[in-house]
Design a protein around this motif. Structure first.
Motif, PDB file in Angstrom:
ATOM      1  N   CYS A 124      17.401  -6.818  -5.127  1.00 29.08           N
ATOM      2  CA  CYS A 124      16.571  -5.629  -5.101  1.00 29.08           C
ATOM      3  C   CYS A 124      16.253  -5.287  -3.655  1.00 29.08           C
ATOM      4  O   CYS A 124      16.272  -6.147  -2.775  1.00 29.08           O
ATOM      5  CB  CYS A 124      15.292  -5.796  -5.926  1.00 29.08           C
ATOM      6  N   ALA A 125      15.992  -4.032  -3.430  1.00 26.44           N
ATOM      7  CA  ALA A 125      15.712  -3.561  -2.091  1.00 26.44           C
ATOM      8  C   ALA A 125      14.733  -2.399  -2.156  1.00 26.44           C
ATOM      9  O   ALA A 125      14.603  -1.732  -3.185  1.00 26.44           O
ATOM     10  CB  ALA A 125      17.003  -3.131  -1.386  1.00 26.44           C
ATOM     11  N   ALA A 126      14.071  -2.166  -1.052  1.00 26.48           N
ATOM     12  CA  ALA A 126      13.069  -1.115  -0.969  1.00 26.48           C
ATOM     13  C   ALA A 126      13.301  -0.264   0.266  1.00 26.48           C
ATOM     14  O   ALA A 126      13.748  -0.759   1.301  1.00 26.48           O
ATOM     15  CB  ALA A 126      11.661  -1.712  -0.931  1.00 26.48           C
ATOM     16  N   ARG A 127      12.992   1.001   0.124  1.00 23.07           N
ATOM     17  CA  ARG A 127      13.017   1.897   1.270  1.00 23.07           C
ATOM     18  C   ARG A 127      11.838   2.854   1.176  1.00 23.07           C
ATOM     19  O   ARG A 127      11.386   3.200   0.088  1.00 23.07           O
ATOM     20  CB  ARG A 127      14.341   2.654   1.370  1.00 23.07           C
ATOM     21  N   GLU A 128      11.373   3.265   2.319  1.00 25.11           N
ATOM     22  CA  GLU A 128      10.257   4.188   2.361  1.00 25.11           C
ATOM     23  C   GLU A 128      10.683   5.551   1.869  1.00 25.11           C
ATOM     24  O   GLU A 128      11.843   5.941   1.998  1.00 25.11           O
ATOM     25  CB  GLU A 128       9.701   4.284   3.783  1.00 25.11           C
ATOM     26  N   LEU A 129       9.733   6.262   1.308  1.00 25.66           N
ATOM     27  CA  LEU A 129      10.012   7.603   0.842  1.00 25.66           C
ATOM     28  C   LEU A 129      10.504   8.454   1.994  1.00 25.66           C
ATOM     29  O   LEU A 129       9.945   8.432   3.090  1.00 25.66           O
ATOM     30  CB  LEU A 129       8.768   8.236   0.217  1.00 25.66           C
ATOM     31  N   GLY A 130      11.553   9.189   1.752  1.00 28.32           N
ATOM     32  CA  GLY A 130      12.140  10.039   2.769  1.00 28.32           C
ATOM     33  C   GLY A 130      13.128   9.339   3.672  1.00 28.32           C
ATOM     34  O   GLY A 130      13.764   9.991   4.505  1.00 28.32           O
ATOM     35  N   SER A 131      13.286   8.046   3.526  1.00 31.85           N
ATOM     36  CA  SER A 131      14.206   7.273   4.346  1.00 31.85           C
ATOM     37  C   SER A 131      15.498   7.009   3.591  1.00 31.85           C
ATOM     38  O   SER A 131      15.508   6.937   2.359  1.00 31.85           O
ATOM     39  CB  SER A 131      13.573   5.952   4.765  1.00 31.85           C
ATOM     40  N   VAL A 132      16.571   6.849   4.331  1.00 30.45           N
ATOM     41  CA  VAL A 132      17.856   6.494   3.736  1.00 30.45           C
ATOM     42  C   VAL A 132      18.208   5.040   4.000  1.00 30.45           C
ATOM     43  O   VAL A 132      19.255   4.562   3.554  1.00 30.45           O
ATOM     44  CB  VAL A 132      18.985   7.403   4.254  1.00 30.45           C
ATOM     45  N   ARG A 133      17.349   4.342   4.699  1.00 37.07           N
ATOM     46  CA  ARG A 133      17.629   2.967   5.082  1.00 37.07           C
ATOM     47  C   ARG A 133      16.843   2.001   4.201  1.00 37.07           C
ATOM     48  O   ARG A 133      15.628   2.140   4.038  1.00 37.07           O
ATOM     49  CB  ARG A 133      17.281   2.732   6.551  1.00 37.07           C
ATOM     50  N   TRP A 134      17.548   1.036   3.660  1.00 34.35           N
ATOM     51  CA  TRP A 134      16.910  -0.026   2.888  1.00 34.35           C
ATOM     52  C   TRP A 134      16.392  -1.069   3.856  1.00 34.35           C
ATOM     53  O   TRP A 134      17.170  -1.735   4.555  1.00 34.35           O
ATOM     54  CB  TRP A 134      17.905  -0.624   1.898  1.00 34.35           C
ATOM     55  N   ILE A 135      15.090  -1.227   3.905  1.00 30.71           N
ATOM     56  CA  ILE A 135      14.475  -2.050   4.935  1.00 30.71           C
ATOM     57  C   ILE A 135      13.972  -3.390   4.428  1.00 30.71           C
ATOM     58  O   ILE A 135      13.750  -4.307   5.227  1.00 30.71           O
ATOM     59  CB  ILE A 135      13.330  -1.293   5.628  1.00 30.71           C
TER      60      ILE A 135
ATOM     61  N   VAL B 202       0.818  -1.203   0.000  1.00 31.02           N
ATOM     62  CA  VAL B 202       0.000   0.000   0.000  1.00 31.02           C
ATOM     63  C   VAL B 202       0.856   1.258   0.000  1.00 31.02           C
ATOM     64  O   VAL B 202       0.552   2.229  -0.691  1.00 31.02           O
ATOM     65  CB  VAL B 202      -0.942  -0.006   1.211  1.00 31.02           C
ATOM     66  N   ASN B 203       1.913   1.245   0.773  1.00 29.37           N
ATOM     67  CA  ASN B 203       2.773   2.411   0.885  1.00 29.37           C
ATOM     68  C   ASN B 203       3.668   2.556  -0.332  1.00 29.37           C
ATOM     69  O   ASN B 203       3.872   1.615  -1.100  1.00 29.37           O
ATOM     70  CB  ASN B 203       3.626   2.314   2.147  1.00 29.37           C
ATOM     71  N   ARG B 204       4.213   3.726  -0.478  1.00 29.84           N
ATOM     72  CA  ARG B 204       5.124   4.013  -1.559  1.00 29.84           C
ATOM     73  C   ARG B 204       6.565   3.701  -1.143  1.00 29.84           C
ATOM     74  O   ARG B 204       6.964   4.007  -0.025  1.00 29.84           O
ATOM     75  CB  ARG B 204       5.023   5.471  -1.981  1.00 29.84           C
ATOM     76  N   TYR B 205       7.293   3.102  -2.062  1.00 31.77           N
ATOM     77  CA  TYR B 205       8.675   2.735  -1.801  1.00 31.77           C
ATOM     78  C   TYR B 205       9.549   3.131  -2.967  1.00 31.77           C
ATOM     79  O   TYR B 205       9.172   2.955  -4.130  1.00 31.77           O
ATOM     80  CB  TYR B 205       8.812   1.225  -1.569  1.00 31.77           C
ATOM     81  N   ASN B 206      10.704   3.656  -2.647  1.00 33.59           N
ATOM     82  CA  ASN B 206      11.751   3.775  -3.636  1.00 33.59           C
ATOM     83  C   ASN B 206      12.495   2.446  -3.703  1.00 33.59           C
ATOM     84  O   ASN B 206      12.625   1.740  -2.699  1.00 33.59           O
ATOM     85  CB  ASN B 206      12.707   4.905  -3.279  1.00 33.59           C
ATOM     86  N   MET B 207      12.983   2.128  -4.888  1.00 25.72           N
ATOM     87  CA  MET B 207      13.583   0.823  -5.102  1.00 25.72           C
ATOM     88  C   MET B 207      15.005   0.953  -5.604  1.00 25.72           C
ATOM     89  O   MET B 207      15.351   1.911  -6.304  1.00 25.72           O
ATOM     90  CB  MET B 207      12.773   0.019  -6.122  1.00 25.72           C
ATOM     91  N   GLY B 208      15.801  -0.017  -5.260  1.00 29.20           N
ATOM     92  CA  GLY B 208      17.173  -0.047  -5.727  1.00 29.20           C
ATOM     93  C   GLY B 208      17.610  -1.452  -6.087  1.00 29.20           C
ATOM     94  O   GLY B 208      17.050  -2.436  -5.602  1.00 29.20           O
ATOM     95  N   TRP B 209      18.582  -1.515  -6.952  1.00 23.80           N
ATOM     96  CA  TRP B 209      19.265  -2.758  -7.267  1.00 23.80           C
ATOM     97  C   TRP B 209      20.681  -2.688  -6.717  1.00 23.80           C
ATOM     98  O   TRP B 209      21.392  -1.709  -6.947  1.00 23.80           O
ATOM     99  CB  TRP B 209      19.314  -3.020  -8.773  1.00 23.80           C
ATOM    100  N   PHE B 210      21.051  -3.718  -6.003  1.00 18.85           N
ATOM    101  CA  PHE B 210      22.388  -3.877  -5.472  1.00 18.85           C
ATOM    102  C   PHE B 210      23.040  -5.084  -6.126  1.00 18.85           C
ATOM    103  O   PHE B 210      22.361  -5.968  -6.650  1.00 18.85           O
ATOM    104  CB  PHE B 210      22.362  -4.091  -3.957  1.00 18.85           C
ATOM    105  N   ARG B 211      24.341  -5.126  -6.036  1.00 18.69           N
ATOM    106  CA  ARG B 211      25.028  -6.337  -6.455  1.00 18.69           C
ATOM    107  C   ARG B 211      26.239  -6.570  -5.574  1.00 18.69           C
ATOM    108  O   ARG B 211      26.826  -5.636  -5.030  1.00 18.69           O
ATOM    109  CB  ARG B 211      25.431  -6.291  -7.926  1.00 18.69           C
ATOM    110  N   GLN B 212      26.591  -7.829  -5.464  1.00 18.35           N
ATOM    111  CA  GLN B 212      27.719  -8.231  -4.639  1.00 18.35           C
ATOM    112  C   GLN B 212      28.572  -9.216  -5.428  1.00 18.35           C
ATOM    113  O   GLN B 212      28.237 -10.402  -5.515  1.00 18.35           O
ATOM    114  CB  GLN B 212      27.255  -8.859  -3.332  1.00 18.35           C
ATOM    115  N   PRO B 213      29.674  -8.740  -5.998  1.00 17.87           N
ATOM    116  CA  PRO B 213      30.591  -9.655  -6.673  1.00 17.87           C
ATOM    117  C   PRO B 213      31.264 -10.582  -5.674  1.00 17.87           C
ATOM    118  O   PRO B 213      31.307 -10.295  -4.472  1.00 17.87           O
ATOM    119  CB  PRO B 213      31.613  -8.719  -7.332  1.00 17.87           C
TER     120      PRO B 213
END
Length: 119
Positions: free
Chosen positions: A96-107, A29-40
């Motif tokens: 992939c990871a998500a964080r709430e809008l306005g947050s700097v933490r990937w939760i 329901v909430n809005r999330y910003n999304m990111g892709w991470f990678r770990q070689p």
């Protein structure tokens, strides 16, 4: 709670392409910003691509600029990473990871999908 599941990884030759998907399960329901991470192998997990909830903004690390494209389809609760011109150094586990809008933490984090670029 938001559950993320990556898919689309695999073995690809240098110069090839893959499209990773990250599907969100649960009540998104909430809005999330999304990111892709990678770990070689043997290295830290780093953010490589980022997209806002509205897709109004994206960003990439220099190593993938011009080759990777992050996008999302909120109606499908899915974020994508189109990976072109793949190089051996792109070999990594992708998350992939998500964080709430306005947050700097990937939760929220997916389990990861392996991408191997090799001849």
């Amino acid at each position: 709670q938001v559950q993320l599941v990556e898919s689309g990884g695999g073995l690809v030759q240098p110069g090839g392409s893959l499209r990773l998907s990250c599907a969100a399960a649960g009540r998104t329901v909430n809005r999330y910003n999304m990111g892709w991470f990678r770990q070689p192998p043997g290295k830290d997990r780093d953010l490589i691509a980022y997209i806002t909830w509205s897709s109004s903004s994206t960003d990439y690390v220099d190593s993938v600029k011009g080759r990777f494209t992050i996008s999302r389809d909120n109606a499908k609760n899915t974020v994508y990473l189109q990976m072109n011109s793949l190089k051996p150094e792109d070999t990594a586990v992708y998350y992939c990871a998500a964080r709430e809008l306005g947050s700097v933490r990937w939760i929220y984090w997916g389990q990861g999908t392996q991408v191997t670029v090799s001849s």
